[in-house]
Design an enzyme around this catalytic site. Structure first.
Site, mmCIF file in Angstrom:
data_model
loop_
_atom_site.group_PDB
_atom_site.id
_atom_site.type_symbol
_atom_site.label_atom_id
_atom_site.label_comp_id
_atom_site.label_asym_id
_atom_site.label_seq_id
_atom_site.Cartn_x
_atom_site.Cartn_y
_atom_site.Cartn_z
ATOM 1 C CE LYS A 65 -2.580 -1.552 -8.824
ATOM 2 N NZ LYS A 65 -3.231 -2.916 -8.811
ATOM 3 N NE ARG B 213 -3.088 -3.196 -1.548
ATOM 4 C CZ ARG B 213 -2.327 -2.808 -1.925
ATOM 5 N NH1 ARG B 213 -2.670 -2.279 -3.290
ATOM 6 N NH2 ARG B 213 -1.019 -2.781 -1.668
#
Length: 275
Positions: free
Chosen positions: A222, A256
């Site tokens: 991210k 995740r």
């Protein structure tokens, strides 16, 4: 013992687990449009399972900031064939469905999915909690404000950790009132949050261990990583591993990730460190 019931199979979360990301969207921030056909889907799923993924999370709706909104039918047309394909080839696979729509959740569960992963924690579809209660599947609730299209406008907090805690206190109470048993919370890194908010949340992840509910952490590749390092999502694996290790030390039960092998190795090394 922290455990969740996936189609009658108890998954122990006292040792952290890894959830592999299978995006079947053309516009996801890292891997959008990479998967072109059934053989590529099966190849990626097989690699994730071989590398040690406990769960595979299928996403048919891109939730990156400013993503294109698609219809329920289009989301279903993306998701359902993949659920069927994976279960036919890997009958034991535990599939999670990344959706905030009750209709998609319901049809995916009927097709054999075991978990629903909702970025809106039931806020964007007032039928979602009833659906989860009806089917009694584990439910992942993420913190977000607004929608994927508007969330950037809401990245404003006096105290992000306190606000996220209050949010989960309310959402957990609401879901429990529906009789939903297996809950997992996700602080929602990058969703209506600036980079500083993301690091505040990671620094304080242990404070999220409220009501003894397992925590899922999703920082994989991210912008909090690649913008901090002045690089790109493609070059953010090392940064992802560092932050995953910190998340595990602060109580994460599920990671995740796009890169399963590296995450599983991180779990194993930190488990050895604990002795």
């Amino acid at each position: 013992m922290k455990s969740i019931n996936c189609k009658g199979k108890l998954i122990d979360l006292s040792i952290p687990r890894v959830m592999g990301i299978l995006n079947i969207t053309p516009d996801s921030f890292y891997d959008g449009g990479k998967i072109k056909n059934d053989s590529e889907i099966l190849g990626l799923a097989e690699k994730m399972l071989t590398d040690g993924a406990t769960f595979i999370d299928i996403g048919g709706y891109s939730s990156r900031p400013g993503a294109t909104d698609i219809s329920v039918n289009e989301e279903l047309e993306r998701v359902l064939p993949v659920v069927t394909l994976l279960l036919k080839n890997f009958p034991e696979v535990i599939l999670s469905i990344d959706t905030f729509r009750a209709e998609v959740a319901k049809k995916a569960i009927k097709a054999g999915a075991a978990i629903i992963n909702d970025i809106s924690a039931g806020v964007l579809d007032d039928q979602m909690l009833k659906t989860i209660a009806d089917y009694q599947v584990p439910y992942i609730m993420m913190h977000m404000k607004g929608s994927p299209q508007t969330m950037k406008e809401f990245a404003d907090y006096k105290d992000v950790v306190r606000e996220v805690l209050l949010y989960f206190s309310e959402r957990i109470a609401t879901t429990r009132s529906y009789g939903i048993n297996d809950l997992i919370i996700d602080p929602g890194f990058g969703f209506a949050k600036k980079i500083s908010h993301n690091f505040d949340l990671l620094r304080n992840t242990e404070k999220l261990q409220i009501a003894d509910v397992p925590i899922l952490i999703g920082v994989s590749r991210k912008s909090m990583i690649y913008k901090t390092l002045d690089t790109s999502a493609a070059d953010a694996l090392n940064g992802t591993t560092v932050l995953n290790a910190i998340a595990l030390q602060k109580g994460a039960s599920i990671l995740r990730v796009h890169d399963v092998k590296e995450a599983v190795e991180t779990v194993k090394l930190l488990d050895a460190l604990k002795g």
